[in-house]
Motif scaffolding. Structure first.
Motif, short mmCIF file in Angstrom:
data_model
loop_
_atom_site.label_atom_id
_atom_site.label_comp_id
_atom_site.label_asym_id
_atom_site.label_seq_id
_atom_site.Cartn_x
_atom_site.Cartn_y
_atom_site.Cartn_z
N ALA A 10 3.69 6.77 -38.95
CA ALA A 10 4.29 7.36 -40.15
C ALA A 10 5.76 7.72 -39.93
CB ALA A 10 3.49 8.60 -40.57
N LEU A 11 6.08 8.28 -38.76
CA LEU A 11 7.46 8.65 -38.46
C LEU A 11 8.38 7.44 -38.40
CD1 LEU A 11 7.02 11.47 -35.76
CD2 LEU A 11 7.81 11.72 -38.13
N THR A 108 3.38 1.09 -49.73
CA THR A 108 2.00 1.52 -49.49
C THR A 108 1.08 0.33 -49.29
OG1 THR A 108 2.28 3.56 -50.77
CG2 THR A 108 0.03 2.76 -50.47
N LEU A 109 1.21 -0.68 -50.15
CA LEU A 109 0.35 -1.86 -50.04
C LEU A 109 0.59 -2.61 -48.74
CD1 LEU A 109 0.49 -3.23 -53.71
CD2 LEU A 109 -1.47 -2.22 -52.55
N ILE A 110 1.85 -2.75 -48.35
CA ILE A 110 2.17 -3.49 -47.13
C ILE A 110 1.71 -2.73 -45.89
CG2 ILE A 110 4.07 -4.30 -45.66
CD1 ILE A 110 5.57 -5.02 -48.19
N PHE A 111 1.94 -1.41 -45.85
CA PHE A 111 1.66 -0.64 -44.65
C PHE A 111 0.20 -0.23 -44.52
CE2 PHE A 111 6.25 0.84 -45.37
CZ PHE A 111 6.75 -0.25 -44.68
N VAL A 112 -0.51 -0.11 -45.65
CA VAL A 112 -1.89 0.37 -45.61
C VAL A 112 -2.89 -0.76 -45.46
CG1 VAL A 112 -3.71 1.47 -46.97
CG2 VAL A 112 -1.46 2.53 -46.82
N ILE A 113 -2.72 -1.83 -46.27
CA ILE A 113 -3.69 -2.93 -46.24
C ILE A 113 -3.56 -3.71 -44.94
CG2 ILE A 113 -4.34 -5.12 -47.31
CD1 ILE A 113 -3.54 -4.02 -49.96
N ILE A 164 -2.49 9.61 -44.12
CA ILE A 164 -3.80 10.08 -44.59
C ILE A 164 -4.88 9.04 -44.28
CG2 ILE A 164 -5.16 10.65 -46.64
CD1 ILE A 164 -2.55 11.80 -47.84
N TYR A 165 -4.60 7.78 -44.60
CA TYR A 165 -5.56 6.68 -44.44
C TYR A 165 -5.94 6.47 -42.98
CZ TYR A 165 -6.84 1.66 -44.36
OH TYR A 165 -7.44 0.45 -44.14
N GLN A 166 -4.92 6.28 -42.14
CA GLN A 166 -5.18 6.01 -40.73
C GLN A 166 -5.69 7.25 -40.01
OE1 GLN A 166 -1.84 2.44 -40.25
NE2 GLN A 166 -1.59 4.31 -39.11
N GLY A 167 -5.17 8.41 -40.39
CA GLY A 167 -5.63 9.64 -39.77
C GLY A 167 -7.10 9.90 -40.06
#
Length: 235
Positions: A10-11, A108-113, A164-167
């Motif tokens: 995230a940082l 969000t789509l690029i980093f989360v999916i 939030i997702y990865q955590g």
């Protein structure tokens, strides 16, 4: 520390987005070329992930049903509404004419999916191994530089859903082996990787300007994959 990899990821997105704002005077041709390069790389990554499946019929079924559910809920619309709300709170249009909502949703789509975040978070939770998430963070950071320079500061806000997702996955993974047999978990990761890969291809095509696929509305496919794997494993 279970959340170390997630925090670093995230940082690095935040740092990349901030750097990107200082580089917002990059020539348009250079931005476009780099964005196209990222788009092509994302497509290739998606193809590589998509080939992980040993049951493409299952993947097609999961994508179809997931897409139907996603369109019914219209996740894409809600994501954009959230982005628009944030846009109203922090300002309207960027100097380049892009919107905070566009940067937030795209980032969000690029980093989360994708499987890298899930697998990295699982490694953090199961083995306290953060190498995969840190590697993902480096990639995300460089991508955030270009996205922020092109789409605006909204890209920085995408670090929030990533954390939030990865955590959440990392924290859940500390207990996952007590709930899910190892064989079932391996099967899920394999099919989830392939399903996520197809979504990654769609994101790459969107970045190239070739399509306008509502990728967010395909997200329920990952839940369908989990249900399908549970059914296959038990029956």
């Amino acid at each position: 520390m279970v959340l170390l990899g997630t925090i670093v990821n995230a940082l690095l997105i935040i740092v990349g987005a901030i750097i990107g704002r200082f580089l917002k005077n990059i020539p348009e041709n250079m931005k476009q070329t780099v964005m196209y390069a990222i788009g092509i790389a994302v497509v290739v990554l998606g193809i590589q992930m998509g080939l992980e499946s040993t049951n493409f019929v299952l993947i097609i079924i999961c994508l179809v049903f997931g897409g139907v559910i996603g369109e019914w809920i219209d996740i894409d619309k809600w994501l954009n509404k959230l982005g628009k709300y944030i846009e109203q709170k922090f300002g309207s249009k960027t100097a380049e004419g892009g919107s905070i909502a566009q940067g937030f949703v795209t980032g969000t789509l690029i980093f989360v999916i994708g499987a890298m975040g899930v697998l990295g978070a699982l490694n953090s939770g199961l083995q306290n191994d953060h190498e995969l998430l840190i590697s993902k963070g480096i990639i995300d950071g460089f991508t955030a530089i270009i996205l922020s320079a092109t789409l605006g500061i909204g890209v920085l806000l995408s670090a929030i859903p990533v954390a939030i997702y990865q955590g959440a996955i990392a924290l859940f993974a500390t207990q996952i082996t007590k709930l899910i047999p190892e064989a079932a978990l391996e099967l899920f990761i394999q099919e989830m990787t392939a399903t996520g890969g197809i979504m990654i291809i769609a994101i790459g095509l969107n970045l190239l300007g070739l399509t306008k696929i509502r990728v967010a509305n395909l997200l329920p496919s990952l839940v369908i994959v989990a249900i399908a794997v549970a059914f296959i494993y038990n029956f």
